[in-house]
Design an enzyme around this catalytic site. Structure first.
Site, PDB file in Angstrom:
ATOM      1  N   ALA A 240      30.577  54.318  79.141  1.00 31.80           N
ATOM      2  CA  ALA A 240      30.027  53.301  78.246  1.00 31.80           C
ATOM      3  C   ALA A 240      30.547  51.903  78.507  1.00 31.80           C
ATOM      4  O   ALA A 240      29.893  50.921  78.172  1.00 31.80           O
ATOM      5  CB  ALA A 240      30.298  53.686  76.791  1.00 31.80           C
ATOM      6  N   CYS A 359      24.898  49.675  89.332  1.00 33.93           N
ATOM      7  CA  CYS A 359      24.489  48.296  89.619  1.00 33.93           C
ATOM      8  C   CYS A 359      24.781  48.015  91.093  1.00 33.93           C
ATOM      9  O   CYS A 359      25.326  46.980  91.457  1.00 33.93           O
ATOM     10  CB  CYS A 359      25.187  47.292  88.700  1.00 33.93           C
TER      11      CYS A 359
END
Length: 431
Positions: A240, A359
Site C-alpha cells: 500500500a 511503475c
C-alpha cells in the site's frame, strides 16, 4: 535573484547531487536552508534547471562535449529554455553572482554538434544497459517513448468522490489552470509550464485540507480504476505504501465493503493514517505486519500488488534515479516481485482477481514477471483476463491507446497515454 544567481545555484546543486549521489529533493532542501535570501520563485527556477538538466543529462553532455554541472546547467537554458548563448552572455555580463563563463571549446561544441550523430542511448537519454529493454518493449517507438520520459510532467489530482465532484474541485482550483483529465473520470490536470514557471502549491488550498482531492498521477488513477473494486467487495492492497491507491479504491467502493492496506515498510505506510482521515474514508484497515492478515487467505475478491520496482516509469518526476539505477538493482527488484506475487496470490479467493502493478517500463519487471508467475505452482491457479476488452469497457470512447504487450496486461506511458509509465496485469483465479 537574477538569472546569474539562479544559474550558479543550480550548478552548485547539480554538483552536490553528482558528488554525493543524493536525491534532488534533499539537495534542493539543503541549498534552500543555506540560502534563505532566495525567494520561492528563485527556488522554483533553480529546481527547474536542476530537474531539466538531469532529464537530458546525456544529450546535454554530448551537445556541450562536457558533462560538468556548469555545462549541463547552461545547456538547459540553451536547449530547453530557448535562450541563445549570445543572449545569455549579455544577461550575465556584470552580474557578480553569475558563474564563470563556459570555455570557448564548450560553446564551440554546442554550435557545431548535431544530436542526430549521437549514439542511440544518448539520443534517448537512457542508461546504455537499459536501451535493449526499451527496444524490446516498444520496438520502433522506443525513441519517442524515451523522449517523452524526458519532458516535464503535469500535476495530476484525483477528486475524492466521497466529498466532492470534479466540477466542484475545478471551480475551487480555477486560478491554477486546472482542467479535467483525459482518461480517468476523477482526474484533474494542471500543465507543467516552462522555463522558470512553478506549479501551484495545491496542498495549501482549503479544498485540499477539506479532503476534496489528492495528488495522484493519472496513470495511478487508471490502474486503480481497473482493479474494478465496487461497494461491498473485500479488497487487499498488498503493497500500500503511502496509500494513494488505497484511497482511490475506498472511494470507488463508496466506503462500503472493506479495504485492507498492508505494507511491510512502516516508513512508507506512515502517511496513510492522516490521508485516510482527511479523505473521510471509513472502510480501510491498515496493517504493518503480515500477521495482521492471518486467517484471511482466499478471502479477498481483489488483491492489488503494487510491487516494488525500478521506477523507470517515473523518470519525468525523479530523473536522478535514472542515473543511479544498476543491473543489480533490477535483479533485486525482480526477486522481490516474484516473492510478493507468490505471497499475495494466497489471499485471492476462487473467482477473485489478482492485479499486478508496477511503475516500471522494463519488460523484465512486467510481462516477464507475469509469465514467470503463471508458470509457477502458485500461478497455475490463475489465468489472464482479456485486457483490451476491459480497457474499452472501463474507459469507453477514450482516444488514447496504451500498449497491450501480452494477454492480460496493459502498459501506460507518457507518449501513449500522457501519464507516468505504469504496467498493469489482471489475473482471474479459477473458481
Amino acid at each position: 535573484m537574477r538569472i546569474g544567481g539562479r544559474l550558479a545555484g543550480a550548478i552548485e546543486i547539480l554538483a552536490d547531487v553528482e558528488e554525493r549521489r543524493r536525491p534532488i529533493a534533499s539537495a534542493l532542501k539543503d541549498w534552500g536552508t543555506a540560502h534563505r535570501f532566495a525567494g520561492s520563485g528563485d527556488r522554483a527556477a533553480i529546481g527547474n534547471i536542476v530537474y531539466d538538466a538531469l532529464r537530458l543529462k546525456l544529450s546535454h553532455a554530448f551537445m556541450m562535449d562536457d558533462d560538468s554541472p556548469a555545462a549541463l546547467a547552461h545547456a538547459v537554458l540553451f536547449r530547453q529554455w530557448g535562450i541563445a548563448p549570445e543572449a545569455l552572455a549579455e544577461r550575465l555580463d556584470g552580474d557578480k553572482f553569475a558563474p564563470e563563463p563556459l570555455p570557448e571549446a564548450t560553446l564551440a561544441a554546442f554550435a557545431s554538434r548535431d544530436l542526430a550523430d549521437a549514439p542511440d542511448a544518448v539520443r534517448g537519454d537512457l542508461p546504455e544497459w537499459i536501451l535493449p529493454s526499451f527496444r524490446e518493449n516498444f520496438a520502433e517507438d522506443w525513441l519517442g517513448e524515451a523522449e517523452a520520459l524526458n519532458l516535464r510532467p503535469p500535476l495530476d489530482l484525483r477528486v475524492n468522490t466521497l466529498k466532492a465532484t470534479r466540477e466542484k474541485v475545478l471551480k475551487a482550483l480555477s486560478r491554477s489552470g486546472a482542467a479535467a483529465g483525459a482518461i480517468a473520470p476523477e482526474a484533474i490536470r494542471i500543465p507543467p509550464g516552462s522555463g522558470p514557471d512553478r506549479l501551484p502549491n495545491v496542498t495549501a488550498e482549503l479544498s485540499f485540507q477539506k479532503g476534496w482531492f489528492e495528488v495522484q498521477d493519472q496513470g495511478s488513477q487508471i490502474v486503480s480504476k481497473m482493479v474494478g473494486a465496487k461497494a461491498g467487495d473485500q479488497v487487499l492492497d498488498f503493497c500500500a505504501g503511502g496509500g494513494g491507491k488505497t484511497l482511490a479504491l475506498a472511494a470507488a467502493m463508496d466506503n462500503a465493503g472493506q479495504v485492507h492496506a498492508y505494507d511491510a515498510d512502516r516508513t512508507r505506510l506512515a502517511p496513510i493514517i492522516e490521508r485516510l482521515k482527511r479523505a473521510g474514508t471509513r472502510n480501510v484497515q491498515v496493517h504493518d505486519a503480515l500477521e495482521g492478515l492471518s486467517g484471511l487467505e482466499e478471502r479477498f475478491d481483489r488483491v492489488l500488488v503494487d510491487a516494488p520496482c525500478t521506477g523507470t516509469g517515473t523518470w519525468r518526476r525523479r530523473p536522478d534515479i535514472k542515473w543511479r539505477l544498476s543491473e543489480k538493482n533490477l535483479e533485486e527488484r525482480m526477486a522481490q516481485q516474484a516473492e510478493v506475487l507468490a505471497e499475495a496470490s494466497r489471499f485471492v479467493k476462487p473467482g477473485g482477481q489478482l492485479v499486478y502493478v508496477t511503475c516500471s517500463l522494463l519488460p523484465e519487471e512486467n510481462q516477464g514477471r507475469i509469465a514467470g508467475f503463471l508458470a509457477s505452482d502458485a500461478g497455475s491457479a490463475f489465468e489472464p483476463v482479456d485486457m483490451e476488452t476491459m480497457w474499452s469497457t472501463t474507459f469507453p470512447g477514450i482516444e488514447a491507446r496504451p500498449y497491450f504487450p501480452v494477454r492480460g496486461a496493459v502498459t501506460l506511458t507518457p507518449a501513449a497515454t500522457g501519464t507516468d509509465g505504469f504496467f498493469c496485469a489482471i489475473l482471474d483465479r479459477k473458481a
